[in-house]
Design a protein around this motif. Structure first.
Motif, PDB file in Angstrom:
ATOM      1  N   PHE A 197       0.803  -1.227   0.000  1.00 53.49           N
ATOM      2  CA  PHE A 197       0.000   0.000   0.000  1.00 53.49           C
ATOM      3  C   PHE A 197       0.839   1.283   0.000  1.00 53.49           C
ATOM      4  CE2 PHE A 197      -2.761  -3.244   1.935  1.00 53.49           C
ATOM      5  CZ  PHE A 197      -3.823  -3.184   1.043  1.00 53.49           C
ATOM      6  N   PHE A 198       1.888   1.334   0.815  1.00 52.77           N
ATOM      7  CA  PHE A 198       2.669   2.564   0.920  1.00 52.77           C
ATOM      8  C   PHE A 198       3.664   2.721  -0.230  1.00 52.77           C
ATOM      9  CE2 PHE A 198       2.265   2.865   5.864  1.00 52.77           C
ATOM     10  CZ  PHE A 198       0.911   3.087   5.711  1.00 52.77           C
ATOM     11  N   ALA A 199       4.401   1.644  -0.547  1.00 57.28           N
ATOM     12  CA  ALA A 199       5.450   1.731  -1.566  1.00 57.28           C
ATOM     13  C   ALA A 199       4.939   2.193  -2.927  1.00 57.28           C
ATOM     14  CB  ALA A 199       6.183   0.393  -1.685  1.00 57.28           C
ATOM     15  N   PRO A 200       3.789   1.691  -3.420  1.00 55.11           N
ATOM     16  CA  PRO A 200       3.315   2.169  -4.720  1.00 55.11           C
ATOM     17  C   PRO A 200       3.078   3.674  -4.764  1.00 55.11           C
ATOM     18  CG  PRO A 200       2.184   0.150  -4.147  1.00 55.11           C
ATOM     19  CD  PRO A 200       2.967   0.559  -2.944  1.00 55.11           C
ATOM     20  N   VAL A 201       2.564   4.235  -3.673  1.00 53.24           N
ATOM     21  CA  VAL A 201       2.329   5.683  -3.628  1.00 53.24           C
ATOM     22  C   VAL A 201       3.656   6.430  -3.695  1.00 53.24           C
ATOM     23  CG1 VAL A 201       1.416   7.580  -2.243  1.00 53.24           C
ATOM     24  CG2 VAL A 201       0.192   5.399  -2.326  1.00 53.24           C
ATOM     25  N   ILE A 202       4.627   5.974  -2.906  1.00 52.65           N
ATOM     26  CA  ILE A 202       5.939   6.627  -2.876  1.00 52.65           C
ATOM     27  C   ILE A 202       6.591   6.583  -4.249  1.00 52.65           C
ATOM     28  CG2 ILE A 202       8.265   6.524  -1.890  1.00 52.65           C
ATOM     29  CD1 ILE A 202       6.902   5.178   0.603  1.00 52.65           C
ATOM     30  N   LEU A 203       6.619   5.400  -4.863  1.00 52.02           N
ATOM     31  CA  LEU A 203       7.278   5.243  -6.155  1.00 52.02           C
ATOM     32  C   LEU A 203       6.528   5.952  -7.278  1.00 52.02           C
ATOM     33  CD1 LEU A 203       8.504   1.546  -5.960  1.00 52.02           C
ATOM     34  CD2 LEU A 203       9.822   3.630  -5.648  1.00 52.02           C
ATOM     35  N   ALA A 204       5.207   6.001  -7.169  1.00 53.70           N
ATOM     36  CA  ALA A 204       4.428   6.707  -8.188  1.00 53.70           C
ATOM     37  C   ALA A 204       4.798   8.185  -8.209  1.00 53.70           C
ATOM     38  CB  ALA A 204       2.936   6.534  -7.918  1.00 53.70           C
ATOM     39  N   VAL A 205       4.933   8.788  -7.036  1.00 52.87           N
ATOM     40  CA  VAL A 205       5.308  10.208  -6.966  1.00 52.87           C
ATOM     41  C   VAL A 205       6.723  10.407  -7.490  1.00 52.87           C
ATOM     42  CG1 VAL A 205       5.666  12.180  -5.445  1.00 52.87           C
ATOM     43  CG2 VAL A 205       3.732  10.645  -5.050  1.00 52.87           C
ATOM     44  N   LEU A 206       7.645   9.522  -7.087  1.00 49.34           N
ATOM     45  CA  LEU A 206       9.028   9.650  -7.543  1.00 49.34           C
ATOM     46  C   LEU A 206       9.123   9.477  -9.055  1.00 49.34           C
ATOM     47  CD1 LEU A 206      10.937   7.707  -4.729  1.00 49.34           C
ATOM     48  CD2 LEU A 206      10.850  10.176  -5.094  1.00 49.34           C
ATOM     49  N   GLU A 207       8.367   8.538  -9.599  1.00 52.07           N
ATOM     50  CA  GLU A 207       8.344   8.364 -11.049  1.00 52.07           C
ATOM     51  C   GLU A 207       7.785   9.616 -11.734  1.00 52.07           C
ATOM     52  OE1 GLU A 207       9.252   6.173 -13.262  1.00 52.07           O
ATOM     53  OE2 GLU A 207       9.942   4.512 -12.027  1.00 52.07           O
ATOM     54  N   ALA A 208       6.771  10.212 -11.113  1.00 56.08           N
ATOM     55  CA  ALA A 208       6.156  11.407 -11.697  1.00 56.08           C
ATOM     56  C   ALA A 208       7.135  12.575 -11.754  1.00 56.08           C
ATOM     57  CB  ALA A 208       4.915  11.804 -10.900  1.00 56.08           C
TER      58      ALA A 208
END
Length: 307
Positions: A134-145
Motif C-alpha cells: 500500500f505505501f510503496a506504490p504511492v511513494i514510487l508513483a510520486v518519484l516516477e512522476a
C-alpha cells in the motif's frame, strides 16, 4: 521487564559481534551484502512462512496494525507540512522525507525487536504487507512522476508481488486459511533456515556501522532533523495516545503499538533515493540516525510500559 532487558542484551551483543567482524575485516563490502541477501531472499521468507502458517490471521486486522497505519500516515503528513514551512524542499525530497518519517524498518530491526522485546513477531507480516503493497506504490508513483513517468504504481506493485518476503508471507496465509498441516519433512528444514534470519540481519546491521559518517555539510540538516524527530519521538507518542487513551487497548497491545511505531526508518528509503538519484545523503542520514536513536527510545518505552 527482565525479559525485555534480556532481549535487548541479545540484540546488542549480536549487533556488536557484527561490528567487530567488520572492524577486524572478517566481514566487509560485498561480504556484508551477502548476509543481507541471504536473510532477505532465503531466511526471512522461511521464518515468516513458518510464523504465519501457524498464526491466527485475526492479527492481520488487529487494532495494533490500525494504530501503526494511522501513525505512519500522520508522520508523513506532518513532515510535508513542516517541510513546506521550514525547508522549501522539492517534490522528490519532500516525498522521500515524508516516507522516511513513517515507513519503518519492519523487515530487519522489526523481526528481532518483535521476537525479543514485544515477545512475538506475529505483527511483522501484516506490517510488511501494509508497507510494501500500500505505501510503496504511492511513494514510487510520486518519484516516477518527478521524472515524467506514470508507471510508478505499476512498478511498485510488480515488485511487491515478486518480493520474497511477500511470497513467504502469502504462502503462510494460504496454509493458515486452508487449515493445512505442512509435513514435518518440509517444515523442519524451513524452520531451520528461518532460524538464521534474525542473527544474519543483526550481524549485517552491526557491520554496516563500521566506517560510516553521519552528518556532512550540504545534507539538508533541517530535513534530517524534522524526519528524525517525527520518526523517533512523535510517532511512538502518537501511537501510545491512539492505542491507550483513544482506543483503550490492553496493556500488551499498547506496548506493541508504541514499540512498532518507534522502529527506525526502513533502509528501503535509501534504495529508493539512490535509484531515483534524489537526496541520497539526506535519506542515508535519516536512516542512520533513526537506527541509532531507536534503540534507547524502544528501551525507554519498554521500561515505562513494562515496568
Amino acid at each position: 521487564m527482565q525479559g525485555v532487558a534480556t532481549g535487548f542484551a541479545i540484540i546488542l551483543v549480536v549487533i556488536a559481534a557484527g561490528f567487530i567482524a567488520a572492524k577486524t575485516g572478517v566481514v566487509s563490502g560485498e561480504n556484508r551484502l551477502v548476509l543481507n541477501r541471504v536473510a532477505f531472499y532465503v531466511a526471512s521468507p522461511a521464518l515468516l512462512f513458518s510464523i504465519v502458517s501457524h498464526s491466527d490471521l485475526a492479527i492481520m486486522v488487529s487494532p495494533v496494525i490500525l494504530v501503526s497505519a494511522i501513525t505512519a500516515i500522520t508522520m508523513a503528513v506532518l513532515f510535508v507540512i513542516g517541510s513546506r514551512l521550514f525547508s522549501r524542499a522539492d517534490v522528490g525530497t519532500t516525498t522521500l522525507g515524508a516516507a522516511a518519517s513513517g515507513y519503518s524498518n519492519v523487515n530487519n530491526i522489526g523481526l528481532p525487536v518483535g521476537m525479543y522485546v514485544i515477545g512475538e513477531i506475529s505483527y511483522v507480516p501484516p506490517l510488511i504487507i501494509m508497507q510494501v503493497v500500500f505505501f510503496a506504490p504511492v511513494i514510487l508513483a510520486v518519484l516516477e512522476a518527478t521524472r515524467g513517468s506514470n508507471r510508478g504504481a505499476w512498478v511498485a506493485l510488480s515488485r511487491a508481488l515478486t518480493n520474497p518476503i511477500i511470497i513467504g508471507t502469502g504462502a503462510g496465509v494460504i496454509v493458515s486459511l486452508a487449515g493445512w498441516t505442512v509435513p514435518e519433512v518440509i517444515m523442519a528444514p524451513v524452520d531451520m533456515i528461518g532460524g538464521a534470519a534474525i542473527p544474519l540481519v543483526l550481524l549485517s546491521f552491526g557491520a554496516s556501522f563500521h566506517g560510516q559518517k553521519m552528518l556532512e555539510r550540504g545534507t539538508g540538516l533541517r530535513i534530517v532533523a524534522l524526519a528524525t524527530l517525527l520518526k523517533t519521538l512523535v510517532a511512538p507518542l502518537l501511537a501510545w495516545v491512539l492505542a491507550g487513551p483513544v482506543l483503550g487497548l490492553d496493556a500488551h497491545s499498547v506496548f506493541a503499538a508504541t514499540v512498532i511505531s518507534a522502529l527506525p526508518t526502513a533502509q528501503n528509503m535509501y534504495n529508493y533515493a539512490a535509484t531515483y538519484g534524489k537526496s541520497e545523503l539526506i535519506v542515508r542520514n535519516i536512516v542512520f540516525i533513526t537506527t541509532f536513536a531507536s534503540l534507547p527510545v524502544i528501551f525507554a518505552i519498554a521500561f515505562m510500559l513494562q515496568a
